[in-house]
Design a protein around this motif. Sequence first.
Motif, PDB file in Angstrom:
ATOM      1  N   UNK A  39       0.848  -1.191   0.000  1.00  0.00           N
ATOM      2  CA  UNK A  39       0.000   0.000   0.000  1.00  0.00           C
ATOM      3  C   UNK A  39       0.884   1.241   0.000  1.00  0.00           C
ATOM      4  N   UNK A  40       0.871   1.951  -1.114  1.00  0.00           N
ATOM      5  CA  UNK A  40       1.615   3.195  -1.237  1.00  0.00           C
ATOM      6  C   UNK A  40       0.715   4.325  -1.719  1.00  0.00           C
ATOM      7  N   UNK A  41      -0.577   4.178  -1.510  1.00  0.00           N
ATOM      8  CA  UNK A  41      -1.535   5.188  -1.941  1.00  0.00           C
ATOM      9  C   UNK A  41      -1.281   6.525  -1.266  1.00  0.00           C
ATOM     10  N   UNK A  42      -1.251   7.592  -2.067  1.00  0.00           N
ATOM     11  CA  UNK A  42      -1.087   8.941  -1.541  1.00  0.00           C
ATOM     12  C   UNK A  42       0.237   9.175  -0.843  1.00  0.00           C
ATOM     13  N   UNK A  43       1.240   8.399  -1.179  1.00  0.00           N
ATOM     14  CA  UNK A  43       2.526   8.495  -0.476  1.00  0.00           C
ATOM     15  C   UNK A  43       3.460   9.528  -1.094  1.00  0.00           C
ATOM     16  N   UNK A  44       3.024  10.195  -2.153  1.00  0.00           N
ATOM     17  CA  UNK A  44       3.894  11.160  -2.809  1.00  0.00           C
ATOM     18  C   UNK A  44       4.970  10.493  -3.639  1.00  0.00           C
ATOM     19  N   UNK A  45       4.713   9.276  -4.045  1.00  0.00           N
ATOM     20  CA  UNK A  45       5.669   8.487  -4.812  1.00  0.00           C
ATOM     21  C   UNK A  45       6.104   9.218  -6.078  1.00  0.00           C
ATOM     22  N   UNK A  46       5.169   9.803  -6.773  1.00  0.00           N
ATOM     23  CA  UNK A  46       5.476  10.543  -7.992  1.00  0.00           C
ATOM     24  C   UNK A  46       5.839   9.631  -9.149  1.00  0.00           C
ATOM     25  N   UNK A  47       5.939  10.246 -10.307  1.00  0.00           N
ATOM     26  CA  UNK A  47       6.229   9.489 -11.522  1.00  0.00           C
ATOM     27  C   UNK A  47       7.605   8.831 -11.453  1.00  0.00           C
ATOM     28  N   UNK A  48       8.611   9.558 -10.988  1.00  0.00           N
ATOM     29  CA  UNK A  48       9.958   8.997 -10.930  1.00  0.00           C
ATOM     30  C   UNK A  48      10.028   7.825  -9.954  1.00  0.00           C
ATOM     31  N   UNK A  49       9.379   7.958  -8.817  1.00  0.00           N
ATOM     32  CA  UNK A  49       9.373   6.885  -7.827  1.00  0.00           C
ATOM     33  C   UNK A  49       8.682   5.646  -8.346  1.00  0.00           C
ATOM     34  N   UNK A  50       7.567   5.821  -9.045  1.00  0.00           N
ATOM     35  CA  UNK A  50       6.856   4.677  -9.618  1.00  0.00           C
ATOM     36  C   UNK A  50       7.727   3.977 -10.647  1.00  0.00           C
ATOM     37  N   UNK A  51       8.458   4.750 -11.415  1.00  0.00           N
ATOM     38  CA  UNK A  51       9.362   4.165 -12.400  1.00  0.00           C
ATOM     39  C   UNK A  51      10.462   3.345 -11.755  1.00  0.00           C
ATOM     40  N   UNK A  52      10.971   3.816 -10.619  1.00  0.00           N
ATOM     41  CA  UNK A  52      12.044   3.092  -9.914  1.00  0.00           C
ATOM     42  C   UNK A  52      11.523   1.786  -9.314  1.00  0.00           C
ATOM     43  N   UNK A  53      10.241   1.750  -8.948  1.00  0.00           N
ATOM     44  CA  UNK A  53       9.668   0.544  -8.344  1.00  0.00           C
ATOM     45  C   UNK A  53       9.268  -0.505  -9.376  1.00  0.00           C
ATOM     46  N   UNK A  74      -6.215   4.556  -9.160  1.00  0.00           N
ATOM     47  CA  UNK A  74      -7.111   5.701  -9.285  1.00  0.00           C
ATOM     48  C   UNK A  74      -6.384   6.995  -8.928  1.00  0.00           C
ATOM     49  N   UNK A  75      -6.927   8.089  -9.390  1.00  0.00           N
ATOM     50  CA  UNK A  75      -6.445   9.430  -9.071  1.00  0.00           C
ATOM     51  C   UNK A  75      -4.991   9.638  -9.467  1.00  0.00           C
ATOM     52  N   UNK A  76      -4.616   9.109 -10.608  1.00  0.00           N
ATOM     53  CA  UNK A  76      -3.300   9.340 -11.186  1.00  0.00           C
ATOM     54  C   UNK A  76      -3.491  10.045 -12.526  1.00  0.00           C
ATOM     55  N   UNK A  77      -2.435  10.272 -13.246  1.00  0.00           N
ATOM     56  CA  UNK A  77      -2.500  10.996 -14.520  1.00  0.00           C
ATOM     57  C   UNK A  77      -2.290  10.053 -15.700  1.00  0.00           C
ATOM     58  N   UNK A 106      -2.637   4.435  -5.736  1.00  0.00           N
ATOM     59  CA  UNK A 106      -3.543   5.537  -6.046  1.00  0.00           C
ATOM     60  C   UNK A 106      -2.973   6.876  -5.582  1.00  0.00           C
ATOM     61  N   UNK A 107      -3.385   7.935  -6.267  1.00  0.00           N
ATOM     62  CA  UNK A 107      -3.061   9.320  -5.908  1.00  0.00           C
ATOM     63  C   UNK A 107      -1.565   9.557  -5.743  1.00  0.00           C
ATOM     64  N   UNK A 108      -0.803   9.195  -6.779  1.00  0.00           N
ATOM     65  CA  UNK A 108       0.646   9.342  -6.718  1.00  0.00           C
ATOM     66  C   UNK A 108       1.241  10.101  -7.903  1.00  0.00           C
ATOM     67  N   UNK A 109       0.428  10.669  -8.764  1.00  0.00           N
ATOM     68  CA  UNK A 109       0.960  11.425  -9.893  1.00  0.00           C
ATOM     69  C   UNK A 109       1.601  10.565 -10.967  1.00  0.00           C
ATOM     70  N   UNK A 110       1.188   9.320 -11.062  1.00  0.00           N
ATOM     71  CA  UNK A 110       1.737   8.402 -12.064  1.00  0.00           C
ATOM     72  C   UNK A 110       1.128   8.734 -13.417  1.00  0.00           C
TER      73      UNK A 110
END
Length: 132
Positions: A23-37, A81-84, A53-57
């Motif tokens: 669960x990383x919802x709303x964690x501020x992961x961001x696009x770069x963080x999602x890419x690293x994961x 949900x709630x991503x780009x 969800x809600x991480x700017x992906x």
Amino acid sequence: MSEEGAGHLAGALGKFKGLTHLYLGGSGLGAEGAGRLAGPLGECKALAHLYLNANGIGDEDACHLAGALGECKALADVDLSQNAIRDDGACRLAKACTTLARLDFRNKLLVHEGAVQLALLQSRVGLLLQGR
């Protein structure tokens, strides 16, 4: 979560082969963080529930995630949900994630092709697609 924090998490994921929930919802992961994961997530073969969800992906990182998530054969529940994520990312996800029972993809950015691919996935695997 900073990009550096996402890098540390990515490095640690390989040690948790039996991980079933993340669960990383709303964690501020961001696009770069999602890419690293993305790569390390593909190694989590037992992963069944993933909440990003809600991480700017956006599309680019959704495409990277799609490749990794396609390797997670136990994956049944994903919340993006709630991503780009737009059509290209949605198409890649729909083609890669064929084992899902639930995909929460509430977003208002799909125009046509992404919505079509998600609908086709829904018809193939009985997917519960939570819409707009």
